[in-house]
Motif scaffolding. Structure first.
Motif, PDB file in Angstrom:
ATOM      1  N   GLY A 312       0.475 -11.140  -4.530  1.00 48.31           N
ATOM      2  CA  GLY A 312      -0.179  -9.904  -4.600  1.00 48.31           C
ATOM      3  C   GLY A 312       0.276  -9.016  -5.830  1.00 48.31           C
ATOM      4  O   GLY A 312       0.647  -9.483  -6.640  1.00 48.31           O
ATOM      5  N   PHE A 313      -0.534  -7.875  -5.722  1.00 46.83           N
ATOM      6  CA  PHE A 313      -0.559  -6.929  -6.959  1.00 46.83           C
ATOM      7  C   PHE A 313      -0.205  -5.586  -6.812  1.00 46.83           C
ATOM      8  O   PHE A 313      -0.595  -5.073  -5.679  1.00 46.83           O
ATOM      9  N   LEU A 342      -2.068  -5.981  -1.672  1.00 48.28           N
ATOM     10  CA  LEU A 342      -2.806  -5.286  -2.645  1.00 48.28           C
ATOM     11  C   LEU A 342      -2.506  -3.810  -2.430  1.00 48.28           C
ATOM     12  O   LEU A 342      -2.879  -2.905  -1.686  1.00 48.28           O
ATOM     13  N   LEU A 343      -1.367  -3.167  -3.393  1.00 50.28           N
ATOM     14  CA  LEU A 343      -0.738  -2.035  -3.574  1.00 50.28           C
ATOM     15  C   LEU A 343      -1.440  -1.146  -4.768  1.00 50.28           C
ATOM     16  O   LEU A 343      -1.353  -1.866  -5.889  1.00 50.28           O
ATOM     17  N   ALA A 344      -1.822   0.014  -4.400  1.00 49.91           N
ATOM     18  CA  ALA A 344      -2.409   0.862  -5.513  1.00 49.91           C
ATOM     19  C   ALA A 344      -1.682   2.317  -5.690  1.00 49.91           C
ATOM     20  O   ALA A 344      -1.252   3.211  -4.807  1.00 49.91           O
ATOM     21  N   ASP A 362      -4.897  -2.508   0.352  1.00 49.59           N
ATOM     22  CA  ASP A 362      -4.197  -2.611   1.577  1.00 49.59           C
ATOM     23  C   ASP A 362      -3.371  -1.431   1.559  1.00 49.59           C
ATOM     24  O   ASP A 362      -3.099  -0.938   2.747  1.00 49.59           O
ATOM     25  N   TYR A 363      -2.488  -0.875   0.623  1.00 53.78           N
ATOM     26  CA  TYR A 363      -1.700   0.199   0.657  1.00 53.78           C
ATOM     27  C   TYR A 363      -1.827   0.894  -0.560  1.00 53.78           C
ATOM     28  O   TYR A 363      -2.379   0.682  -1.687  1.00 53.78           O
ATOM     29  N   LEU A 364      -1.496   2.283  -0.195  1.00 58.41           N
ATOM     30  CA  LEU A 364      -1.567   3.301  -1.352  1.00 58.41           C
ATOM     31  C   LEU A 364      -0.127   3.778  -1.333  1.00 58.41           C
ATOM     32  O   LEU A 364       0.645   4.017  -0.340  1.00 58.41           O
ATOM     33  N   HIS A 400      -1.365   2.141   5.910  1.00 59.65           N
ATOM     34  CA  HIS A 400      -1.909   1.751   4.672  1.00 59.65           C
ATOM     35  C   HIS A 400      -1.039   2.807   3.499  1.00 59.65           C
ATOM     36  O   HIS A 400      -1.401   2.332   2.351  1.00 59.65           O
ATOM     37  N   MET A 401      -0.064   3.678   3.921  1.00 59.28           N
ATOM     38  CA  MET A 401       0.278   4.710   2.983  1.00 59.28           C
ATOM     39  C   MET A 401       2.014   4.330   2.860  1.00 59.28           C
ATOM     40  O   MET A 401       2.809   4.739   3.535  1.00 59.28           O
ATOM     41  N   LEU A 402       2.148   3.339   1.653  1.00 56.55           N
ATOM     42  CA  LEU A 402       3.490   2.798   1.348  1.00 56.55           C
ATOM     43  C   LEU A 402       4.543   4.106   1.190  1.00 56.55           C
ATOM     44  O   LEU A 402       4.174   5.044   0.564  1.00 56.55           O
TER      45      LEU A 402
END
Length: 616
Positions: A312-313, A342-344, A362-364, A400-402
């Motif tokens: 993942g990234f 996938l984390l942004a 996937d996650y923000l 979705h909110m890390l």
């Protein structure tokens, strides 16, 4: 490499806009994850010199090989599922690697001596500082991927799509891959398939400041106030000046994704209803579309690392790139690996749903809401009550909110500028980790109270420097010369790490963490005597697990209260009048939930910075 695929075949296929695909698997059910962010070049560094602007010889550097089986085993035991190896792609660094065919980097456009990991110089290779043998740096990272997987941990690395190093030079591009800008028309400010934006007929000028000198003024043959770039490109943060400001991201240049200088889009947009469609539908939409060249370049980069086993990234400054690109990029990744993480990094709450639903993230980062409010609470600038509204208002996307309290960009949790002590950070950590079904992230050293107290040179205290060669003292005491046994930790530091291990492992194994959230703060604030302003309480529950969580953000007040569990929750839990044992999941103490006339109470004393996770 994935079974049945060769790198060159994959790249050739990618250039046709159709990745070679595994069979698409069913999407996993949500589960709780824990991400352990490590700044890779600092993790294994044993030197304690910590001289400001120190060289690699003076201050040391960690290597891929420092992540030994023992180190990875201990990280896993902490309660970790994913390791984000920060700073892996080859970025600018002030060190002579010319004998390996690597060009020297110019201090005039490099921040610090060790360089920013977000000024990537070559996306198809890794930072030579991290290798025992720089000639085999990629093989050493591939071995780390394999070692990490052996310990049932997933690998995340950075992709920085908004900008690249001003002196980008791909030395190990796969066959058929051209460098960024190789085919650009530099006579115009913008063209759809240019990789950069230009300031035509104008040379780039190095920014100047009376308060800053590259390498702190040290003599270097390339440090002459000049950097050859004609015509000048837009700077990474969007500056259109040929001579950017010293506070701009002057070491980087902005990538063009087909967004015209006036902000309009020069590419197809997703049709209505695609916010409800899955990644396979998004992939099918883009399959026959003509997209800007930069889209293809970054997709190929991502798939190259997926082929190497990266799981993942973490995407830097993702909101500076259009979500249509993310739909294209992320759907391509998911077709290769449906379980990719996938984390942004996105900071605009109004755009959260676009990047999740349309961009297929996937996650923000949950920084602007949960993190910022927790920080305000512990600094005495806010009450915790608003946490309930934050959670309820994001109920449709909360998974979705890390959540995090520490990372490379932020002030250390234990620093005087944040919580002040690691113990004061404990109730924040309990709430951050348990209030949501979202992943939890911690930053290496956080679990032993690292305060980021060093003046590293370009990087100053309260944050662990990402620009310099430096040691991380509390973490080094846990590392104990490579034994990774905590042998040099104080008793309080050992106790803190034990707390993190208990908390994180509990969240991974708790079904209630994926169940319902309901605040009980408002009823206790209204009805409970001696309910201090620093207290915060809520429940989490699933079909087979009921939890009552209370945290004391105060570091001076012990509260003696009868905590109320209101009637609607007692009814939802199908409890009749009577007494029920509840057990704290952190340290094992038990007490009683008394239910009278359908209303529950728990008598308890809660000390400063203490938290309880009571399980029915």
């Amino acid at each position: 490499m994935a079974v049945g695929c060769t790198l060159n075949a994959t790249v050739a296929q990618n250039n046709k806009n159709v990745p070679m695909m595994k069979k698409v698997e069913a999407v996993e059910k949500p589960q709780k994850y824990v991400v352990y962010q490590v700044f890779t070049r600092l993790f294994g560094n044993k030197k304690t010199t910590n001289k400001p602007w120190g060289t690699i010889e003076e201050n040391g550097v960690g290597k891929f090989n420092d992540f030994t089986d023992t180190a990875l085993q201990e990280i896993k035991k902490l309660g970790v599922t994913h390791i984000w190896y920060t700073g892996v792609p080859h970025h600018d660094v002030i060190r002579d690697y010319t004998k390996y065919g690597i060009s020297n980097d110019d201090p005039d456009v490099v921040k610090g001596r060790a360089g920013s990991p977000y000024a990537v110089k070559d996306y198809y290779n890794v930072n030579p500082d991290l290798a025992v043998d720089p000639a085999k740096r990629l093989e050493e990272f591939e071995a780390l991927i394999s070692r990490t997987h052996k310990h049932r941990l997933k690998v995340i690395i950075d992709i920085v799509p908004n900008h690249i190093a001003r002196n980008y030079k791909g030395l190990t591009n796969p066959k058929g891959v051209k460098d960024f800008g190789a085919d650009d028309d530099t006579s115009v400010e913008y063209a759809r398939n240019n990789n950069f934006y230009y300031i035509p007929n104008t040379p780039f000028e190095v920014p100047t400041s009376p308060d800053y000198k590259p390498l702190n003024g040290e003599v270097n043959p390339l440090s002459d106030g000049k950097f050859s770039e004609f015509p000048a490109k837009w700077t990474g943060n969007g500056s259109r000046m040929a001579k950017p400001d010293i506070n701009d991201w002057y070491e980087t240049v902005k990538v063009n994704y087909g967004v015209r200088p006036d902000g309009t889009k020069d590419f197809p947009e997703l049709p209505a209803g695609y916010d409800e469609k899955d990644y396979a539908a998004h992939f099918a939409f883009w399959k026959d579309k003509d997209v800007p060249d930069s889209w293809k370049k970054f997709r190929d980069i991502a798939l190259y690392w997926i082929e190497k086993g990266v799981d993942g990234f973490r995407y830097d400054m993702a909101e500076m790139v259009p979500y249509e690109f993310w739909s294209y990029m992320n759907s391509s990744i998911k077709m290769k690996n449906p379980k990719a993480f996938l984390l942004a990094e996105v900071y605009n709450p109004k755009e959260y749903r676009n990047y999740i639903k349309l961009g297929k993230m996937d996650y923000l980062y949950d920084k602007v809401e949960t993190y910022d409010h927790l920080k305000a609470v512990i600094k005495g600038n806010a009450l915790p009550d608003a946490l309930s509204d934050i959670q309820n208002n994001m109920s449709d996307i909360e998974h979705h909110m890390l959540h995090f309290l520490d990372n490379h960009d932020e002030q250390r949790l234990a620093s005087p500028e944040f919580a002040g002590t690691p113990e004061k950070g404990k109730p924040l950590m309990v709430v951050s980790a348990t209030i949501s079904s979202s992943p939890t992230m911690i930053y290496f050293g956080q679990e032993v109270g690292e305060p980021g107290n060093e003046d590293a040179g370009f990087g100053k205290r309260s944050r662990t420097s990402i620009f310099d060669y430096i040691g991380v003292p509390h973490h080094q005491r846990w590392m104990n010369g490579g034994k990774f046994d905590g042998g040099q930790l104080s008793n309080s530091e050992k106790a803190l790490r034990d707390f993190y291990s208990r908390l994180l492992n509990f969240t991974l194994n708790s079904s209630a963490m994926l169940g319902k959230f309901q605040e009980i703060q408002s009823v206790n604030r209204k009805e409970t005597q001696n309910y201090d302003q620093g207290l915060y309480s809520f429940v989490r529950y699933s079909e087979d697990e009921k939890l009552i969580v209370i945290a004391n953000f105060s570091w001076v007040t012990t509260s003696r209260i009868d905590l109320i569990v209101p009637e609607d929750i007692i009814a939802a839990w199908k409890l009749t009048d009577g007494s029920y044992t509840v057990k704290d999941q952190l340290y094992g103490s038990s007490t009683v939930l008394n239910v009278v006339n359908g209303k529950g109470t728990i008598h308890l004393n809660i000390k400063p910075s203490e938290s309880f996770i009571f399980k029915l």
